[in-house]
Design a protein around this motif. Structure first.
Motif, PDB file in Angstrom:
ATOM      1  N   TYR A  69       0.843  -1.194   0.000  1.00  0.00           N
ATOM      2  CA  TYR A  69       0.000   0.000   0.000  1.00  0.00           C
ATOM      3  C   TYR A  69       0.876   1.242   0.000  1.00  0.00           C
ATOM      4  CZ  TYR A  69      -4.080  -2.826   1.304  1.00  0.00           C
ATOM      5  OH  TYR A  69      -5.097  -3.744   1.323  1.00  0.00           O
ATOM      6  N   ALA A  70       0.307   2.326  -0.514  1.00  0.00           N
ATOM      7  CA  ALA A  70       0.907   3.647  -0.344  1.00  0.00           C
ATOM      8  C   ALA A  70       0.115   4.357   0.743  1.00  0.00           C
ATOM      9  CB  ALA A  70       0.853   4.444  -1.646  1.00  0.00           C
ATOM     10  N   VAL A  71       0.784   4.748   1.823  1.00  0.00           N
ATOM     11  CA  VAL A  71       0.160   5.404   2.973  1.00  0.00           C
ATOM     12  C   VAL A  71       0.840   6.756   3.160  1.00  0.00           C
ATOM     13  CG1 VAL A  71      -0.295   5.274   5.456  1.00  0.00           C
ATOM     14  CG2 VAL A  71      -0.318   3.186   4.064  1.00  0.00           C
ATOM     15  N   LEU A  72       0.039   7.824   3.218  1.00  0.00           N
ATOM     16  CA  LEU A  72       0.602   9.168   3.301  1.00  0.00           C
ATOM     17  C   LEU A  72       0.678   9.685   4.730  1.00  0.00           C
ATOM     18  CD1 LEU A  72      -0.898  11.199   0.311  1.00  0.00           C
ATOM     19  CD2 LEU A  72       1.235   9.912   0.443  1.00  0.00           C
ATOM     20  N   MET A  73       1.834  10.246   5.074  1.00  0.00           N
ATOM     21  CA  MET A  73       2.000  11.061   6.266  1.00  0.00           C
ATOM     22  C   MET A  73       2.701  12.344   5.826  1.00  0.00           C
ATOM     23  SD  MET A  73       2.941   8.381   9.360  1.00  0.00           S
ATOM     24  CE  MET A  73       2.424   9.565  10.632  1.00  0.00           C
ATOM     25  N   GLN A  74       2.950  13.241   6.762  1.00  0.00           N
ATOM     26  CA  GLN A  74       3.608  14.488   6.404  1.00  0.00           C
ATOM     27  C   GLN A  74       4.666  14.862   7.425  1.00  0.00           C
ATOM     28  OE1 GLN A  74       0.196  17.527   8.208  1.00  0.00           O
ATOM     29  NE2 GLN A  74       0.261  17.138   6.015  1.00  0.00           N
ATOM     30  N   MET A  75       5.704  15.523   6.933  1.00  0.00           N
ATOM     31  CA  MET A  75       6.710  16.101   7.819  1.00  0.00           C
ATOM     32  C   MET A  75       6.227  17.480   8.231  1.00  0.00           C
ATOM     33  SD  MET A  75       9.558  15.862   9.448  1.00  0.00           S
ATOM     34  CE  MET A  75      10.350  14.429   8.708  1.00  0.00           C
ATOM     35  N   ARG A  76       6.143  17.693   9.547  1.00  0.00           N
ATOM     36  CA  ARG A  76       5.636  18.955  10.063  1.00  0.00           C
ATOM     37  C   ARG A  76       6.736  20.005  10.198  1.00  0.00           C
ATOM     38  NH1 ARG A  76       1.605  18.924  14.171  1.00  0.00           N
ATOM     39  NH2 ARG A  76       3.272  19.719  15.517  1.00  0.00           N
ATOM     40  N   PHE A  77       6.320  21.206  10.515  1.00  0.00           N
ATOM     41  CA  PHE A  77       7.251  22.322  10.700  1.00  0.00           C
ATOM     42  C   PHE A  77       8.224  22.089  11.844  1.00  0.00           C
ATOM     43  CE2 PHE A  77       3.676  22.910  13.463  1.00  0.00           C
ATOM     44  CZ  PHE A  77       4.213  23.420  14.638  1.00  0.00           C
ATOM     45  N   ASP A  78       7.829  21.252  12.826  1.00  0.00           N
ATOM     46  CA  ASP A  78       8.685  21.020  13.996  1.00  0.00           C
ATOM     47  C   ASP A  78       9.582  19.799  13.823  1.00  0.00           C
ATOM     48  OD1 ASP A  78       6.721  19.081  14.125  1.00  0.00           O
ATOM     49  OD2 ASP A  78       5.832  19.806  15.991  1.00  0.00           O
ATOM     50  N   GLY A  79       9.622  19.226  12.617  1.00  0.00           N
ATOM     51  CA  GLY A  79      10.471  18.070  12.364  1.00  0.00           C
ATOM     52  C   GLY A  79       9.861  16.752  12.784  1.00  0.00           C
ATOM     53  N   LEU A  80       8.602  16.755  13.228  1.00  0.00           N
ATOM     54  CA  LEU A  80       7.917  15.534  13.637  1.00  0.00           C
ATOM     55  C   LEU A  80       7.006  15.045  12.515  1.00  0.00           C
ATOM     56  CD1 LEU A  80       6.868  16.555  17.274  1.00  0.00           C
ATOM     57  CD2 LEU A  80       8.871  15.228  16.575  1.00  0.00           C
ATOM     58  N   LEU A  81       6.824  13.736  12.465  1.00  0.00           N
ATOM     59  CA  LEU A  81       5.911  13.139  11.501  1.00  0.00           C
ATOM     60  C   LEU A  81       4.500  13.098  12.060  1.00  0.00           C
ATOM     61  CD1 LEU A  81       8.142  10.167  10.308  1.00  0.00           C
ATOM     62  CD2 LEU A  81       7.363  12.061   8.867  1.00  0.00           C
ATOM     63  N   GLY A  82       3.528  13.339  11.214  1.00  0.00           N
ATOM     64  CA  GLY A  82       2.137  13.283  11.649  1.00  0.00           C
ATOM     65  C   GLY A  82       1.215  13.070  10.469  1.00  0.00           C
ATOM     66  N   PHE A  83      -0.077  12.979  10.761  1.00  0.00           N
ATOM     67  CA  PHE A  83      -1.086  12.863   9.722  1.00  0.00           C
ATOM     68  C   PHE A  83      -1.711  14.231   9.456  1.00  0.00           C
ATOM     69  CE2 PHE A  83      -1.022   8.450  11.276  1.00  0.00           C
ATOM     70  CZ  PHE A  83      -0.918   7.773  10.075  1.00  0.00           C
ATOM     71  N   PRO A  84      -2.212  14.460   8.259  1.00  0.00           N
ATOM     72  CA  PRO A  84      -2.901  15.718   7.991  1.00  0.00           C
ATOM     73  C   PRO A  84      -4.092  15.892   8.923  1.00  0.00           C
ATOM     74  CG  PRO A  84      -2.454  14.522   5.956  1.00  0.00           C
ATOM     75  CD  PRO A  84      -2.136  13.592   7.077  1.00  0.00           C
ATOM     76  N   LEU A 178       9.902  -0.438   7.340  1.00  0.00           N
ATOM     77  CA  LEU A 178       9.010  -0.011   8.422  1.00  0.00           C
ATOM     78  C   LEU A 178       9.713   0.153   9.764  1.00  0.00           C
ATOM     79  CD1 LEU A 178       6.163   0.746   9.277  1.00  0.00           C
ATOM     80  CD2 LEU A 178       5.655  -1.688   9.576  1.00  0.00           C
ATOM     81  N   PRO A 179      10.599  -0.760  10.205  1.00  0.00           N
ATOM     82  CA  PRO A 179      11.257  -0.548  11.494  1.00  0.00           C
ATOM     83  C   PRO A 179      12.021   0.779  11.560  1.00  0.00           C
ATOM     84  CG  PRO A 179      11.543  -2.817  10.806  1.00  0.00           C
ATOM     85  CD  PRO A 179      10.931  -2.087   9.643  1.00  0.00           C
ATOM     86  N   ASN A 180      12.801   1.092  10.536  1.00  0.00           N
ATOM     87  CA  ASN A 180      13.519   2.366  10.525  1.00  0.00           C
ATOM     88  C   ASN A 180      12.554   3.545  10.524  1.00  0.00           C
ATOM     89  OD1 ASN A 180      16.253   1.720  10.704  1.00  0.00           O
ATOM     90  ND2 ASN A 180      16.466   1.406   8.505  1.00  0.00           N
ATOM     91  N   PHE A 181      11.445   3.415   9.801  1.00  0.00           N
ATOM     92  CA  PHE A 181      10.465   4.502   9.772  1.00  0.00           C
ATOM     93  C   PHE A 181       9.870   4.731  11.159  1.00  0.00           C
ATOM     94  CE2 PHE A 181       6.367   6.508   9.057  1.00  0.00           C
ATOM     95  CZ  PHE A 181       6.676   7.488   8.125  1.00  0.00           C
ATOM     96  N   LEU A 182       9.569   3.649  11.872  1.00  0.00           N
ATOM     97  CA  LEU A 182       8.984   3.777  13.205  1.00  0.00           C
ATOM     98  C   LEU A 182       9.969   4.358  14.217  1.00  0.00           C
ATOM     99  CD1 LEU A 182       6.987   0.419  13.475  1.00  0.00           C
ATOM    100  CD2 LEU A 182       6.098   2.707  12.968  1.00  0.00           C
ATOM    101  N   ALA A 183      11.262   4.339  13.891  1.00  0.00           N
ATOM    102  CA  ALA A 183      12.268   4.914  14.792  1.00  0.00           C
ATOM    103  C   ALA A 183      12.319   6.433  14.694  1.00  0.00           C
ATOM    104  CB  ALA A 183      13.642   4.320  14.484  1.00  0.00           C
ATOM    105  N   ASN A 184      11.576   7.023  13.761  1.00  0.00           N
ATOM    106  CA  ASN A 184      11.500   8.474  13.662  1.00  0.00           C
ATOM    107  C   ASN A 184      10.707   9.048  14.834  1.00  0.00           C
ATOM    108  OD1 ASN A 184      12.810   9.334  11.087  1.00  0.00           O
ATOM    109  ND2 ASN A 184      11.379   7.860  10.209  1.00  0.00           N
ATOM    110  N   SER A 185      10.663  10.358  14.927  1.00  0.00           N
ATOM    111  CA  SER A 185       9.891  11.046  15.966  1.00  0.00           C
ATOM    112  C   SER A 185       8.529  11.433  15.403  1.00  0.00           C
ATOM    113  CB  SER A 185      10.641  12.296  16.445  1.00  0.00           C
ATOM    114  OG  SER A 185      11.854  11.936  17.084  1.00  0.00           O
ATOM    115  N   PHE A 186       7.476  11.092  16.153  1.00  0.00           N
ATOM    116  CA  PHE A 186       6.102  11.353  15.738  1.00  0.00           C
ATOM    117  C   PHE A 186       5.453  12.328  16.716  1.00  0.00           C
ATOM    118  CE2 PHE A 186       7.301   7.342  13.971  1.00  0.00           C
ATOM    119  CZ  PHE A 186       6.619   7.210  12.774  1.00  0.00           C
ATOM    120  N   VAL A 187       4.487  13.079  16.225  1.00  0.00           N
ATOM    121  CA  VAL A 187       3.782  14.021  17.078  1.00  0.00           C
ATOM    122  C   VAL A 187       2.592  13.327  17.740  1.00  0.00           C
ATOM    123  CG1 VAL A 187       2.267  14.839  15.219  1.00  0.00           C
ATOM    124  CG2 VAL A 187       2.729  16.318  17.187  1.00  0.00           C
TER     125      VAL A 187
END
Length: 231
Positions: A69-84, A178-187
């Protein structure tokens, strides 16, 4: 679930189906609430609405790794990943109207309805927030159109730094994807919502999610080597 939003007496608890939980080891559960219950919380609660848009993706990486699947998230202004999405002032907006207003600033070409509602979860702490989450399946072409539209939205380069696709595979080293992606910082609740959506919408098997989460909790080999050299 949308029928629970109708006004009227709350059915006896025994008549309600059990609310789905994440159930992935290593990820703390948030408190689930039906839409009906969430909308009747007191004035001390804030409401946030976010959405995941996704599409089946028949492609492969390097000709051999299914993308699923293609699943969209976004990089926010504060450097954290989140959903629209964002906070919705319930004094002036319904959940969907407030969500679509924010989506128009960040995406520009998608509108969600109550039929796209997925779940609500409570977060208690310094701020009492009920997080409402929506999901919409699109075609891959429609999703790509959103990615293009997002570049021309008002918030691009300001509050939103860009859209990203979530890698749903795990490479042979057990960290790539996915493991590396989950190691990012999320809001906020974004990481929980991502895992919840991947499980509930059957985009990734539960055991694969658990493996990906567990991989992020192991020390990386590079860090171990560096520590050994410093020692």
């Amino acid at each position: 679930v949308g029928t629970m939003a109708a006004m009227g007496p709350l059915p006896a608890m025994g008549a309600l189906p059990p609310l789905p939980t994440l159930g992935v080891p290593g990820v703390p559960e948030l408190k689930p609430r039906t839409r009906y219950e969430a909308m009747r919380l007191g004035p001390g609660w804030s409401h946030s609405c976010h959405a995941v848009v996704y599409a089946p993706n028949p492609g492969t990486l390097f000709g051999r790794i299914p993308l699923r699947y293609a699943v969209l998230m976004q990089m926010r202004f504060d450097g954290l990943l989140g959903f629209p999405g964002g906070f919705v002032d319930r004094r002036y907006w319904s959940l969907e109207d407030g969500l679509n207003r924010v989506l128009g600033l960040g995406l520009g070409c998608v509108r969600l309805t109550e039929a796209d509602y997925l779940c609500s979860h409570l977060t208690e702490g310094p701020h009492r927030v009920v997080a409402h989450f929506y999901a919409r399946q699109l075609t891959l072409e429609e999703l790509h159109t959103i990615e293009i539209s997002a570049v021309h939205s008002r918030d691009h380069g300001m509050e939103v730094m860009g859209m990203v696709r979530v890698p749903l595979y795990t490479q042979k080293d057990r960290m790539g994807g996915l493991p590396n992606f989950l190691a990012n910082s999320f809001v906020g609740t974004a990481k929980f919502q991502l895992l919840f959506a991947l499980k509930i919408l059957n985009m990734v098997p539960e055991e694969k999610l658990a493996e990906a989460v567990a991989a992020t909790q192991r020390p990386k080999k590079g860090a171990i080597d560096h520590a050994g050299g410093a020692g």
